[in-house]
Write a protein that holds these residues in place. Structure first.
Motif, PDB file in Angstrom:
ATOM      1  N   SER A 261       0.834  -1.200   0.000  1.00  0.00           N
ATOM      2  CA  SER A 261       0.000   0.000   0.000  1.00  0.00           C
ATOM      3  C   SER A 261       0.869   1.250   0.000  1.00  0.00           C
ATOM      4  O   SER A 261       1.970   1.254   0.570  1.00  0.00           O
ATOM      5  CB  SER A 261      -0.949   0.021   1.200  1.00  0.00           C
ATOM      6  N   TYR A 262       0.359   2.295  -0.639  1.00  0.00           N
ATOM      7  CA  TYR A 262       1.018   3.594  -0.701  1.00  0.00           C
ATOM      8  C   TYR A 262       0.233   4.568   0.180  1.00  0.00           C
ATOM      9  O   TYR A 262      -0.939   4.833  -0.088  1.00  0.00           O
ATOM     10  CB  TYR A 262       1.044   4.114  -2.138  1.00  0.00           C
ATOM     11  N   ASP A 263       0.872   5.082   1.213  1.00  0.00           N
ATOM     12  CA  ASP A 263       0.185   6.028   2.082  1.00  0.00           C
ATOM     13  C   ASP A 263      -0.038   7.346   1.326  1.00  0.00           C
ATOM     14  O   ASP A 263       0.893   7.906   0.748  1.00  0.00           O
ATOM     15  CB  ASP A 263       1.021   6.290   3.331  1.00  0.00           C
ATOM     16  N   GLN A 264      -1.262   7.832   1.335  1.00  0.00           N
ATOM     17  CA  GLN A 264      -1.615   9.047   0.605  1.00  0.00           C
ATOM     18  C   GLN A 264      -1.954  10.208   1.535  1.00  0.00           C
ATOM     19  O   GLN A 264      -2.476  11.233   1.085  1.00  0.00           O
ATOM     20  CB  GLN A 264      -2.815   8.767  -0.315  1.00  0.00           C
ATOM     21  N   GLU A 265      -1.611  10.080   2.819  1.00  0.00           N
ATOM     22  CA  GLU A 265      -1.971  11.099   3.795  1.00  0.00           C
ATOM     23  C   GLU A 265      -0.786  11.916   4.294  1.00  0.00           C
ATOM     24  O   GLU A 265      -0.879  13.131   4.417  1.00  0.00           O
ATOM     25  CB  GLU A 265      -2.672  10.432   4.993  1.00  0.00           C
ATOM     26  N   THR A 266       0.319  11.260   4.597  1.00  0.00           N
ATOM     27  CA  THR A 266       1.426  11.963   5.217  1.00  0.00           C
ATOM     28  C   THR A 266       2.015  13.030   4.306  1.00  0.00           C
ATOM     29  O   THR A 266       2.101  12.844   3.082  1.00  0.00           O
ATOM     30  CB  THR A 266       2.543  10.993   5.659  1.00  0.00           C
ATOM     31  N   GLN A 267       2.445  14.143   4.921  1.00  0.00           N
ATOM     32  CA  GLN A 267       3.116  15.223   4.212  1.00  0.00           C
ATOM     33  C   GLN A 267       4.491  15.482   4.829  1.00  0.00           C
ATOM     34  O   GLN A 267       5.027  16.580   4.748  1.00  0.00           O
ATOM     35  CB  GLN A 267       2.270  16.496   4.234  1.00  0.00           C
ATOM     36  N   ALA A 268       5.087  14.440   5.428  1.00  0.00           N
ATOM     37  CA  ALA A 268       6.376  14.578   6.095  1.00  0.00           C
ATOM     38  C   ALA A 268       7.550  14.572   5.124  1.00  0.00           C
ATOM     39  O   ALA A 268       8.698  14.788   5.525  1.00  0.00           O
ATOM     40  CB  ALA A 268       6.551  13.466   7.123  1.00  0.00           C
ATOM     41  N   SER A 269       7.280  14.314   3.832  1.00  0.00           N
ATOM     42  CA  SER A 269       8.289  14.344   2.783  1.00  0.00           C
ATOM     43  C   SER A 269       7.577  14.686   1.487  1.00  0.00           C
ATOM     44  O   SER A 269       6.339  14.755   1.439  1.00  0.00           O
ATOM     45  CB  SER A 269       8.990  12.979   2.675  1.00  0.00           C
ATOM     46  N   ASP A 270       8.365  14.888   0.409  1.00  0.00           N
ATOM     47  CA  ASP A 270       7.733  15.089  -0.896  1.00  0.00           C
ATOM     48  C   ASP A 270       7.411  13.765  -1.580  1.00  0.00           C
ATOM     49  O   ASP A 270       6.817  13.739  -2.658  1.00  0.00           O
ATOM     50  CB  ASP A 270       8.594  15.975  -1.806  1.00  0.00           C
ATOM     51  N   HIS A 271       7.809  12.657  -0.970  1.00  0.00           N
ATOM     52  CA  HIS A 271       7.444  11.317  -1.429  1.00  0.00           C
ATOM     53  C   HIS A 271       6.489  10.688  -0.423  1.00  0.00           C
ATOM     54  O   HIS A 271       6.470  11.056   0.753  1.00  0.00           O
ATOM     55  CB  HIS A 271       8.685  10.419  -1.554  1.00  0.00           C
ATOM     56  N   GLN A 272       5.737   9.698  -0.901  1.00  0.00           N
ATOM     57  CA  GLN A 272       4.835   8.943  -0.031  1.00  0.00           C
ATOM     58  C   GLN A 272       5.468   7.593   0.291  1.00  0.00           C
ATOM     59  O   GLN A 272       6.065   6.950  -0.576  1.00  0.00           O
ATOM     60  CB  GLN A 272       3.486   8.728  -0.718  1.00  0.00           C
ATOM     61  N   PRO A 273       5.361   7.137   1.541  1.00  0.00           N
ATOM     62  CA  PRO A 273       5.924   5.846   1.920  1.00  0.00           C
ATOM     63  C   PRO A 273       5.117   4.675   1.359  1.00  0.00           C
ATOM     64  O   PRO A 273       3.915   4.792   1.101  1.00  0.00           O
ATOM     65  CB  PRO A 273       5.859   5.874   3.447  1.00  0.00           C
ATOM     66  N   VAL A 274       5.808   3.553   1.194  1.00  0.00           N
ATOM     67  CA  VAL A 274       5.194   2.335   0.670  1.00  0.00           C
ATOM     68  C   VAL A 274       5.365   1.222   1.695  1.00  0.00           C
ATOM     69  O   VAL A 274       6.475   1.008   2.212  1.00  0.00           O
ATOM     70  CB  VAL A 274       5.840   1.909  -0.667  1.00  0.00           C
ATOM     71  N   LEU A 275       4.295   0.509   1.990  1.00  0.00           N
ATOM     72  CA  LEU A 275       4.303  -0.593   2.958  1.00  0.00           C
ATOM     73  C   LEU A 275       4.157  -1.912   2.234  1.00  0.00           C
ATOM     74  O   LEU A 275       3.248  -2.088   1.418  1.00  0.00           O
ATOM     75  CB  LEU A 275       3.165  -0.427   3.958  1.00  0.00           C
ATOM     76  N   LEU A 276       5.039  -2.849   2.558  1.00  0.00           N
ATOM     77  CA  LEU A 276       4.945  -4.231   2.081  1.00  0.00           C
ATOM     78  C   LEU A 276       4.762  -5.145   3.271  1.00  0.00           C
ATOM     79  O   LEU A 276       5.489  -5.035   4.265  1.00  0.00           O
ATOM     80  CB  LEU A 276       6.225  -4.632   1.331  1.00  0.00           C
ATOM     81  N   GLU A 277       3.790  -6.065   3.169  1.00  0.00           N
ATOM     82  CA  GLU A 277       3.594  -7.074   4.202  1.00  0.00           C
ATOM     83  C   GLU A 277       3.824  -8.445   3.582  1.00  0.00           C
ATOM     84  O   GLU A 277       3.178  -8.815   2.600  1.00  0.00           O
ATOM     85  CB  GLU A 277       2.201  -6.995   4.796  1.00  0.00           C
TER      86      GLU A 277
END
Length: 280
Positions: A261-277
């Motif tokens: 999943s790609y987080d679409q909420e955080t604004q802590a960087s100019d990129h969005q974090p990606v989660l792998l499970e």
């Protein structure tokens, strides 16, 4: 379950113009109770980067996650003119034990564009089902030629690792000690390419000699469904919103991918974090 987050943190610079590594770590924790955190654009002694105080972010991030093994991957190492070094690169932080670490300098060919050295950082993470090689990288932004060469460097590093598994070297004392490793791997990072790019697709091409292919985890789970935005979502000075951050898994563990999943909420960087499970 093994949870891996990859994130280009832009030295902790948020959309609000504030550098805050604690905020970034807190937001990563809010996404998931991650086992491994793969980061790109970590800086040390670069006060000329926007809003950066010049601190050692490798050390600061390690301090913010004291129960994790912190692995530095310095791609750029230059003098500051005042007797110290300036460093910039990637980082892996793992709550699981870490075995051998490798730092692969990627090809740096001549190109007239603005460019700098790039690195593939590799850490063997001990999971409940055995060792897993976790790799993270950040490819060149301004040159297709350099990205092509760097992708070949990544493929070669993976091929060599798998062949070392297939043909183990002689064990020995001290520096010759042989540590556990695996052909199974996860590759993460900011690849500075959009999904249809042939150079991006090259990463997943077939290898000879039974080396497992590196498959795009988004495609493993979601097929042809469009990728979420991972760059320029909240600020478009570098172009329209698009995806350039990816996670790849070797084909032997692809069936174990439970979620990406790609987080679409955080604004802590100019990129969005990606989660792998991964179900390991």
């Amino acid at each position: 379950m093994l949870r891996i987050i990859t994130w280009n943190i832009q030295w902790g610079l948020g959309i609000d113009g504030t550098v805050d590594l604690r905020r970034l770590v807190d937001e990563a924790r809010a996404i998931a109770d991650f086992d491994v955190l793969c980061l790109q654009e970590v800086s040390d002694n670069f006060s000329d980067l926007k809003s950066n105080d010049g601190g050692n972010q490798f050390a600061e991030l390690a301090g913010l996650l004291p129960n994790y093994t912190a692995v530095e991957g310095v791609a750029l190492d230059i003098p500051d003119g005042a007797g110290r070094r300036r460093r910039f690169g990637n980082m892996i932080l793992s709550r699981q034990p870490v075995g051998q670490v490798l730092r692969h300098t990627l090809p740096w060919e001549a190109a007239p564009t603005r460019n700098m050295p790039r690195l593939l950082l590799e850490a063997t993470v001990e999971t409940p089902s055995g060792p897993l090689r976790v790799m993270t990288t950040h490819l060149e932004y301004s040159s297709d030629k350099l990205r092509r060469a760097q992708v070949e460097g990544i493929r070669e590093a993976h091929r060599c690792a798998c062949e070392r598994v297939a043909t183990p070297r002689e064990d020995g004392p001290g520096t010759y000690a042989r540590l556990p490793t695996s052909a199974s791997a996860v590759l993460t990072g900011d690849f500075n390419m959009r999904p249809p790019d042939p150079v991006k697709q090259r990463i997943s091409e077939h290898f000879d000699h039974e080396v497992p292919a590196l498959l795009d985890a988004w495609q493993v789970v979601h097929g042809a469904q469009p990728y979420p935005t991972s760059f320029c979502l909240f600020e478009q000075s570098n172009g329209p919103p698009h995806c350039c951050d990816f996670v790849f898994v070797t084909d032997d563990i692809a069936p174990r991918v439970r979620r990406i999943s790609y987080d679409q909420e955080t604004q802590a960087s100019d990129h969005q974090p990606v989660l792998l499970e991964l179900d390991l």
